[in-house]
Design a protein around this motif. Structure first.
Motif, PDB file in Angstrom:
ATOM      1  N   PRO A   1       8.583 -17.992  91.955  1.00  0.00           N
ATOM      2  CA  PRO A   1       7.712 -16.814  91.940  1.00  0.00           C
ATOM      3  C   PRO A   1       7.799 -16.026  90.636  1.00  0.00           C
ATOM      4  O   PRO A   1       6.812 -15.408  90.209  1.00  0.00           O
ATOM      5  CB  PRO A   1       8.195 -15.980  93.135  1.00  0.00           C
ATOM      6  CG  PRO A   1       9.518 -16.519  93.506  1.00  0.00           C
ATOM      7  CD  PRO A   1       9.518 -17.948  93.102  1.00  0.00           C
ATOM      8  N   LYS A   2       8.942 -16.059  89.965  1.00  0.00           N
ATOM      9  CA  LYS A   2       9.056 -15.342  88.693  1.00  0.00           C
ATOM     10  C   LYS A   2       8.174 -15.970  87.627  1.00  0.00           C
ATOM     11  O   LYS A   2       7.551 -15.267  86.817  1.00  0.00           O
ATOM     12  CB  LYS A   2      10.514 -15.344  88.229  1.00  0.00           C
ATOM     13  CG  LYS A   2      10.777 -14.427  87.033  1.00  0.00           C
ATOM     14  CD  LYS A   2      10.682 -12.972  87.412  1.00  0.00           C
ATOM     15  CE  LYS A   2      11.130 -12.070  86.252  1.00  0.00           C
ATOM     16  NZ  LYS A   2      11.159 -10.645  86.646  1.00  0.00           N
ATOM     17  N   ILE A   3       8.100 -17.295  87.615  1.00  0.00           N
ATOM     18  CA  ILE A   3       7.219 -17.966  86.656  1.00  0.00           C
ATOM     19  C   ILE A   3       5.764 -17.580  86.919  1.00  0.00           C
ATOM     20  O   ILE A   3       4.987 -17.282  85.999  1.00  0.00           O
ATOM     21  CB  ILE A   3       7.418 -19.488  86.713  1.00  0.00           C
ATOM     22  CG1 ILE A   3       8.763 -19.865  86.088  1.00  0.00           C
ATOM     23  CG2 ILE A   3       6.281 -20.227  85.999  1.00  0.00           C
ATOM     24  CD1 ILE A   3       9.144 -21.320  86.234  1.00  0.00           C
ATOM     25  N   MET A   4       5.366 -17.565  88.195  1.00  0.00           N
ATOM     26  CA  MET A   4       4.010 -17.161  88.534  1.00  0.00           C
ATOM     27  C   MET A   4       3.766 -15.704  88.141  1.00  0.00           C
ATOM     28  O   MET A   4       2.705 -15.348  87.611  1.00  0.00           O
ATOM     29  CB  MET A   4       3.776 -17.367  90.028  1.00  0.00           C
ATOM     30  CG  MET A   4       3.839 -18.818  90.465  1.00  0.00           C
ATOM     31  SD  MET A   4       3.880 -19.015  92.255  1.00  0.00           S
ATOM     32  CE  MET A   4       2.283 -18.336  92.687  1.00  0.00           C
ATOM     33  N   TYR A   5       4.759 -14.861  88.401  1.00  0.00           N
ATOM     34  CA  TYR A   5       4.667 -13.449  88.031  1.00  0.00           C
ATOM     35  C   TYR A   5       4.431 -13.302  86.521  1.00  0.00           C
ATOM     36  O   TYR A   5       3.536 -12.571  86.083  1.00  0.00           O
ATOM     37  CB  TYR A   5       5.947 -12.727  88.446  1.00  0.00           C
ATOM     38  CG  TYR A   5       6.141 -11.377  87.799  1.00  0.00           C
ATOM     39  CD1 TYR A   5       5.656 -10.224  88.402  1.00  0.00           C
ATOM     40  CD2 TYR A   5       6.802 -11.266  86.573  1.00  0.00           C
ATOM     41  CE1 TYR A   5       5.830  -8.993  87.797  1.00  0.00           C
ATOM     42  CE2 TYR A   5       6.975 -10.038  85.968  1.00  0.00           C
ATOM     43  CZ  TYR A   5       6.491  -8.899  86.575  1.00  0.00           C
ATOM     44  OH  TYR A   5       6.654  -7.672  85.968  1.00  0.00           O
ATOM     45  N   LEU A   6       5.242 -13.982  85.717  1.00  0.00           N
ATOM     46  CA  LEU A   6       5.147 -13.833  84.268  1.00  0.00           C
ATOM     47  C   LEU A   6       3.823 -14.361  83.730  1.00  0.00           C
ATOM     48  O   LEU A   6       3.222 -13.759  82.833  1.00  0.00           O
ATOM     49  CB  LEU A   6       6.322 -14.553  83.595  1.00  0.00           C
ATOM     50  CG  LEU A   6       7.696 -13.893  83.809  1.00  0.00           C
ATOM     51  CD1 LEU A   6       8.807 -14.810  83.314  1.00  0.00           C
ATOM     52  CD2 LEU A   6       7.767 -12.543  83.105  1.00  0.00           C
ATOM     53  N   ALA A   7       3.356 -15.478  84.275  1.00  0.00           N
ATOM     54  CA  ALA A   7       2.084 -16.039  83.812  1.00  0.00           C
ATOM     55  C   ALA A   7       0.926 -15.100  84.117  1.00  0.00           C
ATOM     56  O   ALA A   7       0.057 -14.843  83.267  1.00  0.00           O
ATOM     57  CB  ALA A   7       1.853 -17.402  84.454  1.00  0.00           C
ATOM     58  N   TYR A   8       0.902 -14.559  85.342  1.00  0.00           N
ATOM     59  CA  TYR A   8      -0.203 -13.682  85.722  1.00  0.00           C
ATOM     60  C   TYR A   8      -0.083 -12.295  85.098  1.00  0.00           C
ATOM     61  O   TYR A   8      -1.093 -11.634  84.834  1.00  0.00           O
ATOM     62  CB  TYR A   8      -0.310 -13.582  87.247  1.00  0.00           C
ATOM     63  CG  TYR A   8      -1.232 -14.615  87.818  1.00  0.00           C
ATOM     64  CD1 TYR A   8      -2.555 -14.309  88.115  1.00  0.00           C
ATOM     65  CD2 TYR A   8      -0.794 -15.923  88.030  1.00  0.00           C
ATOM     66  CE1 TYR A   8      -3.416 -15.259  88.618  1.00  0.00           C
ATOM     67  CE2 TYR A   8      -1.655 -16.887  88.534  1.00  0.00           C
ATOM     68  CZ  TYR A   8      -2.963 -16.549  88.825  1.00  0.00           C
ATOM     69  OH  TYR A   8      -3.813 -17.500  89.321  1.00  0.00           O
TER      70      TYR A   8
ATOM     71  N   GLU B   1     -15.145 -11.693  77.187  1.00  0.00           N
ATOM     72  CA  GLU B   1     -14.530 -12.963  76.795  1.00  0.00           C
ATOM     73  C   GLU B   1     -13.753 -13.525  77.986  1.00  0.00           C
ATOM     74  O   GLU B   1     -13.035 -12.808  78.674  1.00  0.00           O
ATOM     75  CB  GLU B   1     -13.582 -12.740  75.622  1.00  0.00           C
ATOM     76  CG  GLU B   1     -12.824 -13.977  75.184  1.00  0.00           C
ATOM     77  CD  GLU B   1     -11.745 -13.663  74.158  1.00  0.00           C
ATOM     78  OE1 GLU B   1     -11.039 -14.609  73.746  1.00  0.00           O
ATOM     79  OE2 GLU B   1     -11.615 -12.478  73.795  1.00  0.00           O
ATOM     80  N   LYS B   2     -13.915 -14.824  78.239  1.00  0.00           N
ATOM     81  CA  LYS B   2     -13.190 -15.492  79.304  1.00  0.00           C
ATOM     82  C   LYS B   2     -11.706 -15.526  78.977  1.00  0.00           C
ATOM     83  O   LYS B   2     -11.312 -15.826  77.853  1.00  0.00           O
ATOM     84  CB  LYS B   2     -13.727 -16.917  79.497  1.00  0.00           C
ATOM     85  CG  LYS B   2     -12.996 -17.735  80.541  1.00  0.00           C
ATOM     86  CD  LYS B   2     -13.253 -17.228  81.939  1.00  0.00           C
ATOM     87  CE  LYS B   2     -12.620 -18.139  82.983  1.00  0.00           C
ATOM     88  NZ  LYS B   2     -12.789 -17.631  84.355  1.00  0.00           N
ATOM     89  N   ILE B   3     -10.890 -15.213  79.964  1.00  0.00           N
ATOM     90  CA  ILE B   3      -9.441 -15.192  79.767  1.00  0.00           C
ATOM     91  C   ILE B   3      -8.807 -16.306  80.579  1.00  0.00           C
ATOM     92  O   ILE B   3      -8.995 -16.386  81.799  1.00  0.00           O
ATOM     93  CB  ILE B   3      -8.851 -13.831  80.176  1.00  0.00           C
ATOM     94  CG1 ILE B   3      -9.331 -12.750  79.190  1.00  0.00           C
ATOM     95  CG2 ILE B   3      -7.326 -13.882  80.207  1.00  0.00           C
ATOM     96  CD1 ILE B   3      -8.842 -11.370  79.525  1.00  0.00           C
ATOM     97  N   ALA B   4      -8.055 -17.154  79.900  1.00  0.00           N
ATOM     98  CA  ALA B   4      -7.333 -18.236  80.562  1.00  0.00           C
ATOM     99  C   ALA B   4      -5.855 -17.882  80.608  1.00  0.00           C
ATOM    100  O   ALA B   4      -5.415 -16.889  80.026  1.00  0.00           O
ATOM    101  CB  ALA B   4      -7.558 -19.547  79.813  1.00  0.00           C
TER     102      ALA B   4
END
Length: 276
Positions: free
Chosen positions: A233-240, A257-260
């Motif tokens: 969940p921390k990886i998901m947290y940091l990415a988002y 602008e589209k954000i990826a």
């Protein structure tokens, strides 16, 4: 959904960035997360795929039937991949059904300018319910897991909604809440008309603030747990959170602008939390 369609969804899930993020987990946890994601991808494909509303409802009903069989000891059909993870992690039936009900909301109608209560229910079903399944795999204690799923799920879903305003408008959906639209003087606009407005900052920025509050509460929960429980969940947290920061810098004036997902942020998260 046919068995062939479900297998295609499973293959897509296996090749997804989400599954690659879960690859850091021990095998039993990784396999369970793959099955959860495959289930979510399959029902999402039904909601967003081709077919009439009646056909999509019938396909979701097959999943409802198979989830019931999974728990009642019958032939689990499309849900058979969940048999072993259910035995190992004791998922709650109502969380699977909540995810299906969230997809049903998109099938029943194109959601346009929902009130705050409906938007929160939608976020709970399509995001936090997935989190409630996932935290059982990660091994968090019951209440901390429920709280983390609540806040991180809503943070991620609100970030998705703000990132995908234009894409959603293209298929007739507008998840921005009615009260914020009214406050910005945007009344009775179609999704396309609302998305084309160059004054969406008064709508987008308060929703960003709501997402930030959920991110902060999720971070506080994770700070109190052992590293092994919160790696995924921390990886998901940091990415988002990186996507959230880009949205904050960009703003919501059209054209947007589209954000990826920022690749460097995801790499940094893997380097920090992907290794023991």
């Amino acid at each position: 959904m046919s068995l062939a369609s479900h297998e295609a969804a499973r293959e897509t899930a296996r090749n997804s960035s989400f599954y690659r993020a879960m690859a850091i987990l021990p095998r039993a946890q990784r396999d369970a997360m793959f099955e959860i994601y495959s289930f979510c991808r399959a029902v999402d494909d039904i909601a967003d795929g081709e077919g009439t509303r009646e056909e999509k409802t019938a396909a979701l009903d097959v999943w409802r039937r198979d989830i019931a069989a999974l728990y009642d000891g019958g032939h689990a059909g499309l849900a058979q991949g969940l048999i072993t993870p259910l035995r190992e992690f004791s998922f709650r039936r109502e969380d699977f059904l909540a995810v299906i009900d969230g997809m049903q909301m998109d099938v029943d109608e194109n959601i346009v300018a929902p009130d705050a209560e409906k938007l929160d229910l939608y976020c709970d079903r399509v995001a936090s319910a997935v989190g409630r399944l996932s935290v059982r795999v990660f091994g968090l204690p019951e209440q901390e897991g429920i709280d983390l799923a609540h806040h991180l799920g809503r943070a991620l879903q609100l970030t998705n909604i703000l990132r995908d305003i234009d894409e959603d408008a293209g298929i007739g959906r507008l998840y921005l809440p009615r009260d914020l639209l009214i406050g910005a003087g945007i009344l009775d606009a179609t999704p396309e008309q609302a998305a084309a407005r160059d004054d969406l900052d008064p709508v987008g920025r308060p929703l960003l603030a709501q997402a930030r509050a959920h991110f902060d509460k999720a971070e506080a929960i994770m700070a109190g747990r052992p590293r092994a429980e919160i790696r995924a969940p921390k990886i998901m947290y940091l990415a988002y959170r990186a996507i959230w920061r880009r949205l904050e810098r960009r703003g919501f004036k059209a054209p947007r602008e589209k954000i990826a997902t920022p690749k460097l942020a995801l790499l940094g998260a893997f380097l920090r939390y992907g290794l023991y």
